[in-house]
Design a protein around this motif. Sequence first.
Motif, PDB file in Angstrom:
ATOM      1  N   GLU A   1       0.821  -1.204   0.000  1.00  0.00           N
ATOM      2  CA  GLU A   1       0.000   0.000   0.000  1.00  0.00           C
ATOM      3  C   GLU A   1       0.859   1.260   0.000  1.00  0.00           C
ATOM      4  O   GLU A   1       0.341   2.359   0.049  1.00  0.00           O
ATOM      5  N   GLU A   2       2.191   1.105  -0.010  1.00  0.00           N
ATOM      6  CA  GLU A   2       3.099   2.255  -0.066  1.00  0.00           C
ATOM      7  C   GLU A   2       3.299   2.604  -1.538  1.00  0.00           C
ATOM      8  O   GLU A   2       4.245   2.148  -2.187  1.00  0.00           O
ATOM      9  N   HIS A   3       2.407   3.404  -2.082  1.00  0.00           N
ATOM     10  CA  HIS A   3       2.411   3.665  -3.513  1.00  0.00           C
ATOM     11  C   HIS A   3       3.348   4.801  -3.893  1.00  0.00           C
ATOM     12  O   HIS A   3       3.609   5.704  -3.088  1.00  0.00           O
ATOM     13  N   TYR A   4       3.806   4.732  -5.114  1.00  0.00           N
ATOM     14  CA  TYR A   4       4.642   5.785  -5.674  1.00  0.00           C
ATOM     15  C   TYR A   4       3.764   6.654  -6.573  1.00  0.00           C
ATOM     16  O   TYR A   4       3.261   6.191  -7.605  1.00  0.00           O
ATOM     17  N   LEU A   5       3.562   7.901  -6.190  1.00  0.00           N
ATOM     18  CA  LEU A   5       2.659   8.795  -6.922  1.00  0.00           C
ATOM     19  C   LEU A   5       3.410   9.433  -8.091  1.00  0.00           C
ATOM     20  O   LEU A   5       4.472  10.023  -7.909  1.00  0.00           O
ATOM     21  N   VAL A   6       2.868   9.300  -9.288  1.00  0.00           N
ATOM     22  CA  VAL A   6       3.544   9.798 -10.476  1.00  0.00           C
ATOM     23  C   VAL A   6       2.498  10.311 -11.464  1.00  0.00           C
ATOM     24  O   VAL A   6       1.352   9.855 -11.454  1.00  0.00           O
ATOM     25  N   GLY A   7       2.882  11.260 -12.295  1.00  0.00           N
ATOM     26  CA  GLY A   7       1.997  11.742 -13.346  1.00  0.00           C
ATOM     27  C   GLY A   7       2.343  11.092 -14.666  1.00  0.00           C
ATOM     28  O   GLY A   7       3.517  11.052 -15.058  1.00  0.00           O
ATOM     29  N   LEU A   8       1.348  10.560 -15.355  1.00  0.00           N
ATOM     30  CA  LEU A   8       1.571   9.876 -16.629  1.00  0.00           C
ATOM     31  C   LEU A   8       1.195  10.790 -17.794  1.00  0.00           C
ATOM     32  O   LEU A   8       0.129  11.401 -17.782  1.00  0.00           O
ATOM     33  N   ASP A   9       2.063  10.860 -18.786  1.00  0.00           N
ATOM     34  CA  ASP A   9       1.744  11.560 -20.019  1.00  0.00           C
ATOM     35  C   ASP A   9       1.120  10.549 -20.968  1.00  0.00           C
ATOM     36  O   ASP A   9       1.818   9.755 -21.602  1.00  0.00           O
TER      37      ASP A   9
ATOM     38  N   ASP B   1     -12.180  -3.042  -8.779  1.00  0.00           N
ATOM     39  CA  ASP B   1     -12.864  -3.850  -7.769  1.00  0.00           C
ATOM     40  C   ASP B   1     -11.960  -4.228  -6.611  1.00  0.00           C
ATOM     41  O   ASP B   1     -12.434  -4.557  -5.522  1.00  0.00           O
ATOM     42  N   ASP B   2     -10.651  -4.177  -6.820  1.00  0.00           N
ATOM     43  CA  ASP B   2      -9.691  -4.574  -5.782  1.00  0.00           C
ATOM     44  C   ASP B   2      -8.389  -3.826  -6.019  1.00  0.00           C
ATOM     45  O   ASP B   2      -7.504  -4.309  -6.726  1.00  0.00           O
ATOM     46  N   GLY B   3      -8.318  -2.618  -5.468  1.00  0.00           N
ATOM     47  CA  GLY B   3      -7.171  -1.762  -5.742  1.00  0.00           C
ATOM     48  C   GLY B   3      -5.839  -2.395  -5.408  1.00  0.00           C
ATOM     49  O   GLY B   3      -4.846  -2.195  -6.112  1.00  0.00           O
ATOM     50  N   SER B   4      -5.798  -3.205  -4.360  1.00  0.00           N
ATOM     51  CA  SER B   4      -4.525  -3.802  -3.952  1.00  0.00           C
ATOM     52  C   SER B   4      -4.056  -4.871  -4.926  1.00  0.00           C
ATOM     53  O   SER B   4      -2.883  -5.255  -4.915  1.00  0.00           O
ATOM     54  N   ALA B   5      -4.946  -5.365  -5.800  1.00  0.00           N
ATOM     55  CA  ALA B   5      -4.582  -6.419  -6.734  1.00  0.00           C
ATOM     56  C   ALA B   5      -4.032  -5.884  -8.045  1.00  0.00           C
ATOM     57  O   ALA B   5      -3.484  -6.643  -8.842  1.00  0.00           O
ATOM     58  N   GLY B   6      -4.163  -4.595  -8.292  1.00  0.00           N
ATOM     59  CA  GLY B   6      -3.657  -4.017  -9.526  1.00  0.00           C
ATOM     60  C   GLY B   6      -2.226  -3.554  -9.375  1.00  0.00           C
ATOM     61  O   GLY B   6      -1.649  -3.552  -8.279  1.00  0.00           O
ATOM     62  N   SER B   7      -1.627  -3.153 -10.485  1.00  0.00           N
ATOM     63  CA  SER B   7      -0.254  -2.643 -10.444  1.00  0.00           C
ATOM     64  C   SER B   7      -0.228  -1.114 -10.334  1.00  0.00           C
ATOM     65  O   SER B   7       0.844  -0.512 -10.280  1.00  0.00           O
ATOM     66  N   ALA B   8      -1.397  -0.490 -10.327  1.00  0.00           N
ATOM     67  CA  ALA B   8      -1.508   0.965 -10.167  1.00  0.00           C
ATOM     68  C   ALA B   8      -2.800   1.262  -9.423  1.00  0.00           C
ATOM     69  O   ALA B   8      -3.728   0.439  -9.388  1.00  0.00           O
ATOM     70  N   VAL B   9      -2.852   2.417  -8.798  1.00  0.00           N
ATOM     71  CA  VAL B   9      -4.076   2.877  -8.142  1.00  0.00           C
ATOM     72  C   VAL B   9      -4.369   4.285  -8.629  1.00  0.00           C
ATOM     73  O   VAL B   9      -3.463   5.033  -9.007  1.00  0.00           O
ATOM     74  N   THR B  10      -5.637   4.638  -8.632  1.00  0.00           N
ATOM     75  CA  THR B  10      -6.053   5.965  -9.071  1.00  0.00           C
ATOM     76  C   THR B  10      -6.192   6.868  -7.861  1.00  0.00           C
ATOM     77  O   THR B  10      -6.969   6.570  -6.952  1.00  0.00           O
ATOM     78  N   PRO B  11      -5.436   7.967  -7.812  1.00  0.00           N
ATOM     79  CA  PRO B  11      -5.574   8.866  -6.668  1.00  0.00           C
ATOM     80  C   PRO B  11      -6.868   9.660  -6.748  1.00  0.00           C
ATOM     81  O   PRO B  11      -7.448   9.819  -7.826  1.00  0.00           O
ATOM     82  N   ALA B  12      -7.319  10.150  -5.609  1.00  0.00           N
ATOM     83  CA  ALA B  12      -8.384  11.155  -5.612  1.00  0.00           C
ATOM     84  C   ALA B  12      -7.753  12.432  -6.137  1.00  0.00           C
ATOM     85  O   ALA B  12      -6.747  12.904  -5.597  1.00  0.00           O
ATOM     86  N   SER B  13      -8.295  12.974  -7.219  1.00  0.00           N
ATOM     87  CA  SER B  13      -7.623  14.097  -7.873  1.00  0.00           C
ATOM     88  C   SER B  13      -8.578  15.249  -8.101  1.00  0.00           C
ATOM     89  O   SER B  13      -9.801  15.088  -8.167  1.00  0.00           O
TER      90      SER B  13
ATOM     91  N   LEU C   1      -3.286  10.022  -2.248  1.00  0.00           N
ATOM     92  CA  LEU C   1      -3.406   8.604  -1.964  1.00  0.00           C
ATOM     93  C   LEU C   1      -3.395   8.420  -0.451  1.00  0.00           C
ATOM     94  O   LEU C   1      -2.641   9.089   0.256  1.00  0.00           O
ATOM     95  N   ALA C   2      -4.238   7.527   0.037  1.00  0.00           N
ATOM     96  CA  ALA C   2      -4.333   7.319   1.484  1.00  0.00           C
ATOM     97  C   ALA C   2      -4.273   5.833   1.810  1.00  0.00           C
ATOM     98  O   ALA C   2      -5.041   5.338   2.638  1.00  0.00           O
ATOM     99  N   GLY C   3      -3.354   5.122   1.146  1.00  0.00           N
ATOM    100  CA  GLY C   3      -3.169   3.714   1.464  1.00  0.00           C
ATOM    101  C   GLY C   3      -4.390   2.862   1.219  1.00  0.00           C
ATOM    102  O   GLY C   3      -4.622   1.893   1.942  1.00  0.00           O
TER     103      GLY C   3
END
Length: 403
Positions: free
Chosen positions: A3-11, A106-118, A129-131
């Motif tokens: 749950e320690e995500h790396y926040l990045v902006g994608l072009d 459906d299961d954020g922890s199962a993906g390779s990315a998460v969508t932040p509240a933006s 992101l809040a874990g």
Amino acid sequence: MSEEHYLVGLDLAGRRVVVVGGGQVAQRRLPRLIASGAVIEVVSPQVTPAVEGMASAGEITWAERRWADGDLDGAWYAVACTDDAAVNVAVGEEAERRRVFCVRADDGSAGSAVTPASGDHDGMTIGVLAGGVHRRSAAVRTALVEALQAGVVDDVAAPVAAGVALVGGGPGDPELITVRGRRLLARADVVVADRLGPRDLLDDLAPHVEVVDASKIPYGRAMAQQKINELLIEHARAGKFVVRLKGGDPFVYGRGYEEVQACTAAGVPVTVVPGITSAFAAPAVAGVPVSHRGVAHEIVVVSGHVAPGDPRSLTDWAALGRMRGTIVLMMAVERIGLFADALVTHGRPADTPVAVIQDGTTRIQRSLRTTLRDVAADIRDQEISPPAIVVVGPVAGLSPDGS
């Protein structure tokens, strides 16, 4: 997945993005992906009407079928948001094989990315992101954006270029100004304010902001329009960013275009921010729809500045009298008897319903329901005074319970 995500902006501009699923989750995620310039394909047998509208408008491509292995070929990013967990798992597995970052709705922890509240503010995108605690991240996002819009949090931005922003402040309630209007107000060096603008917002301005009172009191004290124009130009030429804060919408009997013309003639940059007009907002909060299916097919907004028959009048009162729909009268309190007589003379029944709303959307809002025959006497007896909106037509006789 940690749950320690790396926040990045994608072009993602010009890059293929695949969204598997066309339900409400896709409907929520797609607008921001579209805004990024991504080349988006939605794969789903069915989609919501809103998603179908995006496809019809050419904003996305819709593959009207179930997902199949290989759909992520050439993708840079994927979103798995079907209501079938097995499909979402399979999409995630293909993404992993192809080294495509994938969000599992459906299961954020199962993906390779998460969508932040933006959220967006003045050219910035704010992501939180809040874990995996989505309600918390959304609440913090909203609080940050609102604080930036209100000027409570300083974004340390470069000073706004000198010029004028003509901001429609809405009908009076400070919460009914637009997001853009609130943002520009927080960046102002000088605010030239109307009496009918959202006056509560002035207290939120920074101490250094100069506030100029440009109130126009009906039949009383008023700053001349020429003087207002001169002040806007003078402050802008002095290197200031000036917000002309007006009530309602600047171009709906607000003389806003005169100010645009004056600034343009003087070579001063001017931006127009539309606002919610009191012509529609005041009736709405008083329970009067200016249109309703099967009741009114037209709405005419009329200035009450001059009486029927006045040589300066540009209004065809005979045509208005023949209408069957809604007439919204602004600035009409003083001459309401003349307007009512003109409408009845030209064909409107004397028992046509009328609604009058004074100080709509504010703490001191008052309203009355009456008829064309009685409106002048009722306004006088109840001591209704400007600013007030008068609605004439069958819609003024409607009630929420259908009676």
